[in-house]
Design an enzyme around this catalytic site. Sequence first.
Site, PDB file in Angstrom:
ATOM      1  N   ARG A 135     -12.110  21.917  32.159  1.00  0.00           N
ATOM      2  CA  ARG A 135     -10.850  21.854  31.398  1.00  0.00           C
ATOM      3  C   ARG A 135      -9.690  22.299  32.294  1.00  0.00           C
ATOM      4  NH1 ARG A 135     -14.149  24.868  27.441  1.00  0.00           N
ATOM      5  NH2 ARG A 135     -15.203  23.248  26.254  1.00  0.00           N
TER       6      ARG A 135
ATOM      7  N   PHE B  16     -15.084  12.625  21.963  1.00  0.00           N
ATOM      8  CA  PHE B  16     -16.168  13.595  21.765  1.00  0.00           C
ATOM      9  C   PHE B  16     -15.577  15.005  21.910  1.00  0.00           C
ATOM     10  CE2 PHE B  16     -17.775   9.790  23.902  1.00  0.00           C
ATOM     11  CZ  PHE B  16     -18.782   9.349  23.055  1.00  0.00           C
TER      12      PHE B  16
ATOM     13  N   ASN C 169     -16.216   7.483  15.186  1.00  0.00           N
ATOM     14  CA  ASN C 169     -17.183   7.246  16.246  1.00  0.00           C
ATOM     15  C   ASN C 169     -16.413   6.760  17.486  1.00  0.00           C
ATOM     16  OD1 ASN C 169     -19.023   5.896  17.962  1.00  0.00           O
ATOM     17  ND2 ASN C 169     -20.423   5.614  16.243  1.00  0.00           N
TER      18      ASN C 169
ATOM     19  N   ASP D  82     -16.526  13.215  26.882  1.00  0.00           N
ATOM     20  CA  ASP D  82     -17.515  14.287  27.039  1.00  0.00           C
ATOM     21  C   ASP D  82     -18.605  14.131  25.987  1.00  0.00           C
ATOM     22  OD1 ASP D  82     -18.841  16.614  27.716  1.00  0.00           O
ATOM     23  OD2 ASP D  82     -17.420  17.941  26.703  1.00  0.00           O
TER      24      ASP D  82
ATOM     25  N   CYS E 294     -23.903  15.129  30.365  1.00  0.00           N
ATOM     26  CA  CYS E 294     -24.713  16.359  30.398  1.00  0.00           C
ATOM     27  C   CYS E 294     -26.192  16.039  30.279  1.00  0.00           C
ATOM     28  CB  CYS E 294     -24.261  17.344  29.324  1.00  0.00           C
ATOM     29  SG  CYS E 294     -24.324  16.670  27.669  1.00  0.00           S
TER      30      CYS E 294
HETATM   31  N1  SAH Z   1     -15.588  18.162  24.705  1.00  0.00           N
HETATM   32  C1  SAH Z   1     -16.118  19.201  23.857  1.00  0.00           C
HETATM   33  C2  SAH Z   1     -17.636  19.193  23.768  1.00  0.00           C
HETATM   34  C3  SAH Z   1     -18.203  17.873  23.297  1.00  0.00           C
HETATM   35  S1  SAH Z   1     -19.853  17.942  22.787  1.00  0.00           S
HETATM   36  C4  SAH Z   1     -15.614  20.539  24.369  1.00  0.00           C
HETATM   37  O1  SAH Z   1     -14.993  20.586  25.439  1.00  0.00           O
HETATM   38  O2  SAH Z   1     -15.837  21.544  23.711  1.00  0.00           O
HETATM   39  C5  SAH Z   1     -20.088  16.331  22.181  1.00  0.00           C
HETATM   40  C6  SAH Z   1     -19.457  16.088  20.820  1.00  0.00           C
HETATM   41  O3  SAH Z   1     -19.542  14.701  20.540  1.00  0.00           O
HETATM   42  C7  SAH Z   1     -20.120  16.796  19.654  1.00  0.00           C
HETATM   43  O4  SAH Z   1     -19.147  17.553  18.976  1.00  0.00           O
HETATM   44  C8  SAH Z   1     -20.645  15.674  18.750  1.00  0.00           C
HETATM   45  O5  SAH Z   1     -20.485  15.964  17.365  1.00  0.00           O
HETATM   46  C9  SAH Z   1     -19.743  14.537  19.135  1.00  0.00           C
HETATM   47  N2  SAH Z   1     -20.268  13.169  18.972  1.00  0.00           N
HETATM   48  C10 SAH Z   1     -21.527  12.726  19.168  1.00  0.00           C
HETATM   49  N3  SAH Z   1     -21.583  11.384  19.051  1.00  0.00           N
HETATM   50  C11 SAH Z   1     -20.335  10.967  18.784  1.00  0.00           C
HETATM   51  C12 SAH Z   1     -19.730   9.686  18.594  1.00  0.00           C
HETATM   52  N4  SAH Z   1     -20.464   8.555  18.652  1.00  0.00           N
HETATM   53  N5  SAH Z   1     -18.407   9.622  18.345  1.00  0.00           N
HETATM   54  C13 SAH Z   1     -17.664  10.755  18.286  1.00  0.00           C
HETATM   55  N6  SAH Z   1     -18.168  11.991  18.499  1.00  0.00           N
HETATM   56  C14 SAH Z   1     -19.486  12.108  18.732  1.00  0.00           C
END
Ligand code: SAH
Length: 386
Positions: A205, A220, A268, A289, A329
Site C-alpha cells: 500500500r 477486491f 463481483n 488484490d 497470493c
Molecule cells: N485488498 C484488500 C485485501 C483483499 S482480500 C486489502 O488490502 O486489505 C480479497 C477480497 O476479495 C476479499 O475481501 C473477498 O471478499 C473479495 N472477493 C473475492 N472474490 C471476489 C470477486 N469475485 N469480486 C469482488 N470481490 C471478491
Amino acid sequence: MSTVVINARGEQRVRSGHPWVYRADVIDVDAAGGDVVGVIGPRRRQVGHALFSDRSQIPVRMLARGDGPFDGTLIRSRLERALAYRETLGLDATAVRLVHGEADLLPSLVVDRYGDHLVVQALSQGMDRLLPGVVGMLDELLRPAGILARNDPKVRTLEGLPQTVEVLAGSVPETVVVREGPIEYEVDLRRGQKTGLFLDQRENREAAARYARGRLLDGFSYHGGFALRLARQCEQVEAVEVSADAVSRIRVNAERNGVTNLEAREANVFDELRRLEREGARFDTVVLDPPAFARNKASVEGALAGYKEINLRAMRLLSPGGHLVTCSCSYNVGETLFAQVLHEASIDSHVPVAIVEKRTQGRDHPVLVGVPETHYLKCFILRRVE
Ligand code: SAH
C-alpha cells in the site's frame, strides 16, 4: 521420548533446510499426535526434533536440527527473537505480524498484534498442544489486554483439529481500532478474514502511494486497505468488493478517516471490469488484490485464466501513463508464472506495460530461504507505457 524414523529422502530434505517431512518419507512412528518427537534418520542417527501430527500429510515439522537433547527453552527464545526482529523494523503501524510460522522457526504458529490485543493461530497438532504455553509466554512478554485464538482456518480440519474462535487470555472487544500509516481501521478480530486485516499488504500500500493519482479503481477491496491509503492523493476512488460485510466496513472506515471521495460498491470484480470496459471508463490507477485463485496444484490452470482475465481488462481500463498494482497470493502460482500471465494479458489487451516494481509480502511476513511455501504474495506495479 517419542520418535519418528524418516527415510533418506526425508533426511535429505531436512538437511537442505526444509522443515517439513511428508507422510511418504516417514518409515516408523512411536509417538502420539501432537508430541514433540526425536527425528531419526535411516542410519539411526538423530536428525533433530519436530512436532508430530498423526493425521496430516505433513506429519513432521522440524523445530531443531542436530543430535543434541531437546532444549525446553527453545520455543521461548524463538518467540523472543521473532518479537525483537519486529521491533527493529520500525513499522509505522499498530497492527503487525509478530510470528510468521516456519519463517520464524515456529512451524504452524501465527501471532498478530492488533494494538493492545493479540490474535494467535495454531495450525498443526503439535503447535495446538504447545499453544497454552505459547499464550502464557506472550502474556508475560507483551502484557496484552487480551489474546484471541482464531483457530478457525480450514487447514485445521486436515490435522483433525476443531475449528474454534476463543479468548485465551484477558478480554477482546467486539471491534478494535488499529492504525496503519495515516489510516485507522476498525477491525472485528473474531469474524474478519484471516486474523482481521490483510497485514501482509502494508508495504505494498505504501509503495502504491508512490504512483497513485487521478481516478482509482480498487478491485477486491476487503476493508478498503488500498482505497483508503490512496484516497487523499486521488480525485475519485471506487472500491469493489463482493462481501456485503466488508463493503460496510469500507464505508465505516472511510467516514472514520474523513475520506469523502470514495464510493464502495458490492459487486463481483469480474462483472464490474466488463461493465466498466463497455462503458469506455478510464482509470489512472487500478489495484487488483484477489483472493488466492489457486489453493492447490489442481486449480492452477483455472487460476491462471482468472488472473489473465482480470489483468487484461484492467490494462484496457488504464489511461496511458497510468499504473496497475496487481497481486497474487497463490503460493502455487510463483513469481515467474505470474509474470508470464501479465505478459499474456498485455499482449491480448494490446496494452504495453512496463514493470515499475516487483514486490512481495511485508517484512513482518519474512520468506525463509529454502522454504518456497513461505513466499506466497506477489505484487507487481506496472505502468501503461502508451
Ligand atoms: N485488498 C484488500 C485485501 C483483499 S482480500 C486489502 O488490502 O486489505 C480479497 C477480497 O476479495 C476479499 O475481501 C473477498 O471478499 C473479495 N472477493 C473475492 N472474490 C471476489 C470477486 N469475485 N469480486 C469482488 N470481490 C471478491
